[in-house]
Motif scaffolding. Structure first.
Motif, short mmCIF file in Angstrom:
data_model
loop_
_atom_site.label_atom_id
_atom_site.label_comp_id
_atom_site.label_asym_id
_atom_site.label_seq_id
_atom_site.Cartn_x
_atom_site.Cartn_y
_atom_site.Cartn_z
N PHE A 367 0.85 -1.18 0.00
CA PHE A 367 0.00 0.00 0.00
C PHE A 367 0.89 1.23 0.00
O PHE A 367 1.99 1.24 0.57
CB PHE A 367 -0.92 0.00 1.23
N SER A 369 0.69 3.96 1.54
CA SER A 369 0.94 4.47 2.89
C SER A 369 0.00 3.77 3.86
O SER A 369 -0.93 3.05 3.44
CB SER A 369 0.70 5.99 2.94
N SER A 371 -2.16 5.23 5.76
CA SER A 371 -3.48 5.85 5.61
C SER A 371 -4.22 5.32 4.38
O SER A 371 -5.45 5.14 4.40
CB SER A 371 -3.35 7.37 5.52
N HIS A 372 -3.46 5.05 3.31
CA HIS A 372 -4.06 4.44 2.12
C HIS A 372 -4.59 3.05 2.43
O HIS A 372 -5.69 2.67 2.00
CB HIS A 372 -3.02 4.38 0.99
N SER A 375 -7.87 3.53 4.56
CA SER A 375 -9.05 3.94 3.78
C SER A 375 -9.53 2.82 2.86
O SER A 375 -10.74 2.62 2.68
CB SER A 375 -8.75 5.21 2.99
N SER A 376 -8.59 2.10 2.26
CA SER A 376 -8.95 0.98 1.37
C SER A 376 -9.61 -0.14 2.15
O SER A 376 -10.63 -0.71 1.72
CB SER A 376 -7.69 0.45 0.66
#
Length: 403
Positions: A367, A369, A371-372, A375-376
């Motif tokens: 991923f 990050s 945070s990515h 959210s995913s």
């Protein structure tokens, strides 16, 4: 044959038995339960006796296209019969008509069985009664149609060959064309089929005369052709139920083309092209799923790498445009969405069954990050990775799992 043995056989097969002749007659079930057509109808009885007297071995006697008996005679002019039984299910109307035609007031329902089962039963009982072991092939099938009984193919062969030579007919060209059509259908090659249809098609009348009526000749040939291309379509990958259903539809249409040879010709062409198109569609669908599965396999093997769609297509031997289009069409999501979903599913397993940090899991599945990843993951599971772990984790400490 002992009555006890007959009773046991009836318990097993549920087929009525009658023995009659110079000695005492016997039937099972008894007369208080049913009336045998052999007893009530002297014409049927005489037919069975004549069949037995002219046959060395047991015989399966077809009374009509539905009802049949298994019979044999002994050296002492005794006759044994199993039946009636039926090749197909007997409707109430047919059953009532059968009883009426044989002067019967009451009898058990006529059981549906195969010819093979009755053949085995006859062979077993004949061995028990006569002490002779038979091959199943020794038990022949006879009918009550006197013309068909006396008719033999040999007597017509010379006339046939003479007719063929006089009209310069031969099957060779027809066979070659049939084989060509079957191969085209099997390959799903619509272009080749259209080319074959516009090429040198053998004249039906020149292949072989199966009927003196030209329309009937065309009808027979078309039925044979439909049978062949239906099987070729199944061999080519078309769904068998769909193929045979389509064949039945065409056969019914043939039946309605009364004395219109032109319509029959067009039906034949239409059938050949439609079956070929169906096979091609089946092959395309199969190849599409094959490429989709190859794509998924590639993703599974490289899930922990930075996967690009531009890398997948050449790796599985297909264009990128075709792959992305078909994947979206068949899976309902893009390849990138599928990759993201698979990464989140595998990440969820690690959240449950490992104590790896969320940051490490995020990095492990490439991923961009943490945070990515968060959210995913929330998009698929409706919660953050941290909350998912708190709710579902099977880890208590470093070496203990919740059972």
């Amino acid at each position: 044959m002992e009555q006890y043995s007959i009773q046991v056989l009836y318990d097993i097969f549920q087929i009525p038995f009658v023995c009659w002749g110079t000695k005492e007659s016997f039937q099972y079930p008894g007369e208080d339960i049913w009336q045998s057509p052999i007893v009530t109808d002297s014409s049927l009885r005489s037919s069975l006796e004549e069949i037995c007297d002219t046959s060395q071995f047991p015989v399966i006697y077809l009374e009509n296209e539905l009802i049949f008996y298994g019979v044999f005679g002994t050296h002492e002019k005794q006759y044994c019969s199993f039946g009636p039984v039926a090749r197909y299910s007997v409707t109430p109307m047919v059953f009532e008509e059968y009883k009426r035609s044989h002067h019967i007031k009451d009898m058990p329902p006529i059981r549906q069985i195969g010819l093979g089962l009755l053949t085995k039963l006859l062979a077993m009982v004949y061995f028990h009664c006569m002490g002779k072991q038979l091959e199943y092939a020794d038990i022949c099938i006879r009918s009550n149609d006197k013309y068909i009984e006396k008719w033999t193919s040999e007597e017509k062969m010379e006339d046939y060959w003479l007719s063929q030579s006089e009209n310069d007919r031969q099957h060779g060209s027809g066979i070659a064309f049939e084989n060509q059509l079957m191969e085209i259908v099997k390959n799903g090659d619509v272009e080749a089929m259209k080319e074959a249809m516009s090429g040198n098609i053998p004249d039906v009348d020149g292949i072989g005369e199966v009927s003196s009526d030209s329309h009937r000749q065309m009808e027979y040939m078309l039925i044979v052709s439909l049978t062949l291309i239906t099987r070729a379509a199944v061999d080519g990958g078309m769904n068998p139920e769909e193929a045979y259903a389509l064949g039945d539809v065409y056969l019914r249409q043939i039946e309605g083309c009364s004395h219109n040879t032109g319509v029959l010709t067009m039906l034949g062409i239409k059938a050949q092209i439609e079956f070929t198109e169906k096979v091609r569609a089946a092959k395309e669908q199969k190849s599409q799923f094959l490429y989709i599965n190859k794509c998924k396999d590639y993703i599974a093997k490289n899930l922990r790498k930075d996967i690009k769609v531009s890398d997948i297509a050449p790796a599985i031997g297909i264009s990128r445009t075709y792959l992305t289009h078909k994947f979206s069409e068949l899976e309902g999501m893009t390849i990138q969405q599928y990759i993201l979903k698979e990464r989140c599913e595998h990440a969820a397993n690690l959240l449950v069954y490992s104590d790896y940090s969320i940051a490490l899991i995020s990095e492990y599945f490439c991923f961009a990050s943490q945070s990515h990843f968060g959210s995913s993951f929330k998009r698929f599971y409706g919660m953050t990775p941290k909350k998912y772990r708190l709710l579902h984790s099977r880890i208590i400490n470093d070496d203990t799992y919740i059972e």
